[in-house]
Scaffold this motif. Structure first.
Motif, PDB file in Angstrom:
ATOM      1  N   ASP A  20       0.798  -1.128   0.070  1.00 46.71           N
ATOM      2  CA  ASP A  20      -0.034  -0.027   0.116  1.00 46.71           C
ATOM      3  C   ASP A  20       0.786   1.056  -0.003  1.00 46.71           C
ATOM      4  OD1 ASP A  20      -2.333  -1.356   0.064  1.00 46.71           O
ATOM      5  OD2 ASP A  20      -2.400  -1.663   2.294  1.00 46.71           O
ATOM      6  N   SER A  21       2.265   1.237  -0.266  1.00 43.48           N
ATOM      7  CA  SER A  21       2.977   2.274  -0.179  1.00 43.48           C
ATOM      8  C   SER A  21       2.979   3.103  -1.462  1.00 43.48           C
ATOM      9  CB  SER A  21       4.418   1.755   0.155  1.00 43.48           C
ATOM     10  OG  SER A  21       4.624   1.060   1.127  1.00 43.48           O
ATOM     11  N   VAL A  22       2.175   2.642  -2.450  1.00 47.14           N
ATOM     12  CA  VAL A  22       1.944   3.640  -3.671  1.00 47.14           C
ATOM     13  C   VAL A  22       0.647   3.541  -3.668  1.00 47.14           C
ATOM     14  CG1 VAL A  22       4.061   3.247  -4.900  1.00 47.14           C
ATOM     15  CG2 VAL A  22       2.139   1.883  -5.313  1.00 47.14           C
ATOM     16  N   VAL A  23      -0.024   4.656  -4.460  1.00 47.60           N
ATOM     17  CA  VAL A  23      -1.376   4.611  -4.613  1.00 47.60           C
ATOM     18  C   VAL A  23      -1.942   3.794  -5.803  1.00 47.60           C
ATOM     19  CG1 VAL A  23      -3.396   6.367  -5.122  1.00 47.60           C
ATOM     20  CG2 VAL A  23      -1.485   7.103  -3.669  1.00 47.60           C
ATOM     21  N   ARG A  24      -3.086   3.194  -5.772  1.00 47.33           N
ATOM     22  CA  ARG A  24      -3.891   2.530  -6.609  1.00 47.33           C
ATOM     23  C   ARG A  24      -4.640   3.569  -7.425  1.00 47.33           C
ATOM     24  NH1 ARG A  24      -5.263  -2.709  -8.429  1.00 47.33           N
ATOM     25  NH2 ARG A  24      -7.516  -2.811  -9.308  1.00 47.33           N
ATOM     26  N   LYS A  44      -5.559   7.544 -16.931  1.00 46.14           N
ATOM     27  CA  LYS A  44      -4.971   6.854 -15.819  1.00 46.14           C
ATOM     28  C   LYS A  44      -4.324   7.829 -15.012  1.00 46.14           C
ATOM     29  CE  LYS A  44      -3.538   3.411 -13.313  1.00 46.14           C
ATOM     30  NZ  LYS A  44      -4.283   3.069 -11.996  1.00 46.14           N
ATOM     31  N   PHE A  45      -4.895   8.239 -13.921  1.00 46.94           N
ATOM     32  CA  PHE A  45      -4.354   9.334 -13.152  1.00 46.94           C
ATOM     33  C   PHE A  45      -3.016   9.251 -12.150  1.00 46.94           C
ATOM     34  CE2 PHE A  45      -8.520  10.204 -14.331  1.00 46.94           C
ATOM     35  CZ  PHE A  45      -8.454  11.796 -14.580  1.00 46.94           C
ATOM     36  N   GLU A  46      -1.978   8.763 -13.029  1.00 48.21           N
ATOM     37  CA  GLU A  46      -0.951   8.537 -12.100  1.00 48.21           C
ATOM     38  C   GLU A  46      -0.327  10.083 -11.451  1.00 48.21           C
ATOM     39  OE1 GLU A  46       1.392   5.825 -11.327  1.00 48.21           O
ATOM     40  OE2 GLU A  46      -0.772   5.455 -11.290  1.00 48.21           O
ATOM     41  N   ASN A  47      -0.859  11.113 -11.946  1.00 47.63           N
ATOM     42  CA  ASN A  47      -0.605  12.116 -11.299  1.00 47.63           C
ATOM     43  C   ASN A  47      -1.151  12.460 -10.033  1.00 47.63           C
ATOM     44  OD1 ASN A  47      -3.141  12.620 -12.392  1.00 47.63           O
ATOM     45  ND2 ASN A  47      -2.901  14.780 -12.759  1.00 47.63           N
ATOM     46  N   GLN A  48      -1.684  11.545  -9.452  1.00 45.19           N
ATOM     47  CA  GLN A  48      -2.369  11.559  -8.166  1.00 45.19           C
ATOM     48  C   GLN A  48      -1.404  10.738  -7.217  1.00 45.19           C
ATOM     49  OE1 GLN A  48      -6.454  10.594  -7.738  1.00 45.19           O
ATOM     50  NE2 GLN A  48      -7.115  11.681  -9.647  1.00 45.19           N
ATOM     51  N   GLN A  49      -0.385  10.183  -7.455  1.00 44.21           N
ATOM     52  CA  GLN A  49       0.513   9.568  -6.538  1.00 44.21           C
ATOM     53  C   GLN A  49       1.042  10.659  -5.584  1.00 44.21           C
ATOM     54  OE1 GLN A  49       1.137   6.526  -6.238  1.00 44.21           O
ATOM     55  NE2 GLN A  49       0.702   5.505  -7.932  1.00 44.21           N
ATOM     56  N   PHE A  50       1.467  10.383  -4.543  1.00 43.07           N
ATOM     57  CA  PHE A  50       1.950  11.444  -3.539  1.00 43.07           C
ATOM     58  C   PHE A  50       2.883  12.103  -3.955  1.00 43.07           C
ATOM     59  CE2 PHE A  50       4.485  12.776  -0.073  1.00 43.07           C
ATOM     60  CZ  PHE A  50       3.630  13.623   0.805  1.00 43.07           C
ATOM     61  N   THR A  51       3.860  11.638  -4.930  1.00 43.70           N
ATOM     62  CA  THR A  51       4.928  12.386  -5.296  1.00 43.70           C
ATOM     63  C   THR A  51       4.485  13.032  -6.774  1.00 43.70           C
ATOM     64  OG1 THR A  51       6.093  10.900  -6.424  1.00 43.70           O
ATOM     65  CG2 THR A  51       6.833  11.724  -4.084  1.00 43.70           C
ATOM     66  N   ALA A  52       3.311  12.883  -7.073  1.00 48.33           N
ATOM     67  CA  ALA A  52       2.634  13.306  -8.529  1.00 48.33           C
ATOM     68  C   ALA A  52       3.112  12.751  -9.639  1.00 48.33           C
ATOM     69  CB  ALA A  52       2.741  14.904  -8.660  1.00 48.33           C
ATOM     70  N   HIS A  83      11.743  10.985 -10.794  1.00 48.77           N
ATOM     71  CA  HIS A  83      12.545   9.980 -10.269  1.00 48.77           C
ATOM     72  C   HIS A  83      13.323  10.298  -8.916  1.00 48.77           C
ATOM     73  CE1 HIS A  83      14.605   6.077 -10.373  1.00 48.77           C
ATOM     74  NE2 HIS A  83      15.987   6.557 -10.160  1.00 48.77           N
ATOM     75  N   ALA A  84      13.702  11.404  -9.055  1.00 53.90           N
ATOM     76  CA  ALA A  84      14.304  12.126  -7.835  1.00 53.90           C
ATOM     77  C   ALA A  84      13.412  12.173  -6.619  1.00 53.90           C
ATOM     78  CB  ALA A  84      15.108  13.631  -8.099  1.00 53.90           C
ATOM     79  N   GLN A  85      12.143  12.896  -7.085  1.00 54.70           N
ATOM     80  CA  GLN A  85      11.197  13.077  -5.781  1.00 54.70           C
ATOM     81  C   GLN A  85      10.678  11.655  -5.336  1.00 54.70           C
ATOM     82  OE1 GLN A  85       8.091  15.868  -6.587  1.00 54.70           O
ATOM     83  NE2 GLN A  85       9.381  16.705  -8.097  1.00 54.70           N
ATOM     84  N   ALA A  86      10.669  10.699  -6.279  1.00 57.86           N
ATOM     85  CA  ALA A  86      10.272   9.184  -5.669  1.00 57.86           C
ATOM     86  C   ALA A  86      11.343   8.694  -4.834  1.00 57.86           C
ATOM     87  CB  ALA A  86      10.241   8.507  -7.102  1.00 57.86           C
ATOM     88  N   LEU A  87      12.691   8.671  -5.139  1.00 62.66           N
ATOM     89  CA  LEU A  87      13.711   8.164  -4.452  1.00 62.66           C
ATOM     90  C   LEU A  87      13.773   9.035  -3.350  1.00 62.66           C
ATOM     91  CD1 LEU A  87      16.494   7.417  -7.021  1.00 62.66           C
ATOM     92  CD2 LEU A  87      15.122   5.772  -5.648  1.00 62.66           C
ATOM     93  N   ALA A  88      13.779  10.242  -3.338  1.00 59.65           N
ATOM     94  CA  ALA A  88      13.854  11.252  -1.958  1.00 59.65           C
ATOM     95  C   ALA A  88      12.650  10.876  -1.011  1.00 59.65           C
ATOM     96  CB  ALA A  88      13.790  12.557  -2.442  1.00 59.65           C
ATOM     97  N   TYR A  89      11.398  10.708  -1.431  1.00 65.97           N
ATOM     98  CA  TYR A  89      10.395  10.496  -0.503  1.00 65.97           C
ATOM     99  C   TYR A  89      10.680   9.191  -0.014  1.00 65.97           C
ATOM    100  CZ  TYR A  89       5.891   9.056   0.952  1.00 65.97           C
ATOM    101  OH  TYR A  89       4.552   8.627   1.702  1.00 65.97           O
TER     102      TYR A  89
END
Length: 404
Positions: A20-24, A44-52, A83-89
């Motif tokens: 559950d660590s990424v948004v469905r 498909k709204f992948e811009n709704q992930q926490f890091t967008a 990719h940077a934001q995803a790794l940082a978060y």
């Protein structure tokens, strides 16, 4: 690890790992876009992930596969932002030190957000290749694990979880349209979707200014990347070796879109869907806007990310208003006598044209010393109202025309 090990089982294992660590994210039909294009369009709204951005999927999967020693030393990556934001978060969540190298032209919003998530950020290079070379040297010097943004088996498998998700949400999908930079997302999606539903059509979309993957796929010499794209998230000069092998095997078509088309797609998504996408995130819609034959059957467009710089977004919106004739510049020649401007603005007001700006030109472009050229910037409802305004002004004796 061999790219051939990027299998449906590897992607399923990645999804279990991510939990559950990424948004469905939602996959929803756009009734308005479907009506406009006479097609069955789903977003498909992948811009709704926490890091967008979808990048969380691959980044987290790779982080979770690190050994304890690798976690302690930390990781590094080259990235224009997502990719940077995803790794940082996720690195911060997992207490893994993260050092990110970004090209100097990266939008400030992505740089600052990466820092907010706790990563150290270094700005270096103007092109992907230059920045990546520096990142490799940094990894060797500091002992970091280099996590490639796309040409990594674990990253590709993580991105492939998006394909699993889409087929589950819409088992009758016929076409999936995917923005492509280095190819990690489309590689993972293609393996997942084709393994579950071989007849599904996978279409990749690149920006014309960075079209190397499309060029290679279509049997052409890869073009040199050109600076200045609004789709910096897919501004990759050379696709991955592993990703390109998968693209050749699983992807059906690769197309390109212009800067104009991408800007128009960002504008349309904001206006119609009330959703913010970056240039790369709107590339799939741009492709369908240009070539509606791409939308065969039930078609899913992936909105890959929403991290757009506010200054760029402002410019895209202003330019979109101009393109759709809701913001126009009108040149009118009028007698240079007292009361002439008031009379002219009265006519414009009666026509419901809101005046944003007025510029007098007495010395330039006039046909007589007793005439003046006035340029108005007007808010309009669209092309039909523009025609009414010009026609009415000409009927009243004014020389009126759209200014270039």
């Amino acid at each position: 690890m061999d790219a051939r090990l990027i299998t449906l089982d590897a992607i399923r294992a990645a999804r279990t790992r991510l939990g559950d660590s990424v948004v469905r994210t939602p996959l929803a039909k756009s009734r308005t876009l479907s009506a406009q294009f006479a097609a069955d369009i789903h977003l498909k709204f992948e811009n709704q992930q926490f890091t967008a951005s979808f990048k969380e999927r691959g980044a987290l999967n790779r982080l979770l596969l690190l050994s304890e020693a690798e976690r302690a030393r930390g990781v590094t990556a080259m990235s224009a932002g997502n990719h940077a934001q995803a790794l940082a978060y996720h690195g911060s969540r997992l207490k893994i030190p993260v050092s990110i190298v970004m090209p100097r032209h990266t939008p400030n919003a992505k740089v600052e957000q990466t820092r907010v998530f706790g990563a150290q950020v270094v700005l270096h290079g103007s092109q992907f290749g230059e920045t990546l070379d520096f990142t490799k040297r940094l990894a060797e010097e500091k002992g970091y694990t280099l996590i490639h943004p796309f040409d990594d088996e674990a990253v590709i498998a993580g991105q492939g979880t998006l394909g699993l998700e889409m087929v589950e949400q819409a088992p009758d999908l016929d076409t999936i349209v995917v923005p492509v930079g280095g190819g990690g997302l489309i590689a993972g999606i293609a393996v997942a979707a084709k393994s579950l539903k071989p007849q599904v059509t996978i279409v990749g979309v690149q920006a014309e200014r960075f079209s190397a993957a499309a060029d290679l796929f279509n049997g052409n010499e890869p073009a040199q990347g050109q600076p200045g794209t609004v789709a910096e998230g897919i501004a990759v000069e050379t696709p991955g070796v592993k990703t390109m092998a998968i693209i050749r095997e699983y992807v059906d078509r690769m197309v390109t879109v212009s800067e104009y088309d991408i800007e128009a797609a960002v504008f349309k998504l904001l206006e119609i869907e009330k959703t913010v996408t970056e240039g790369a995130g709107a590339a799939a819609l741009a492709a369908v806007m240009v070539d509606r034959s791409l939308a065969v059957g039930r078609t899913a467009l992936i909105l890959t990310g929403g991290n757009i710089d506010m200054m760029i977004l402002s410019s895209v919106l202003q330019r979109g208003l101009v393109r759709t004739k809701r913001l126009v510049r009108l040149a009118v020649e009028t007698p240079d006598v007292p009361g002439a401007l008031a009379q002219l603005t009265g006519i414009l007001g009666d026509l419901d044209s809101n005046i944003v700006d007025v510029v007098h030109q007495r010395a330039f472009g006039t046909s007589s010393v007793r005439a003046t050229r006035i340029e108005f910037v007007l808010q309009m409802r669209g092309e039909e109202q523009v025609e009414v305004v010009i026609r009415t002004l000409k009927a009243a004796g004014y020389d009126a025309q759209l200014a270039p």
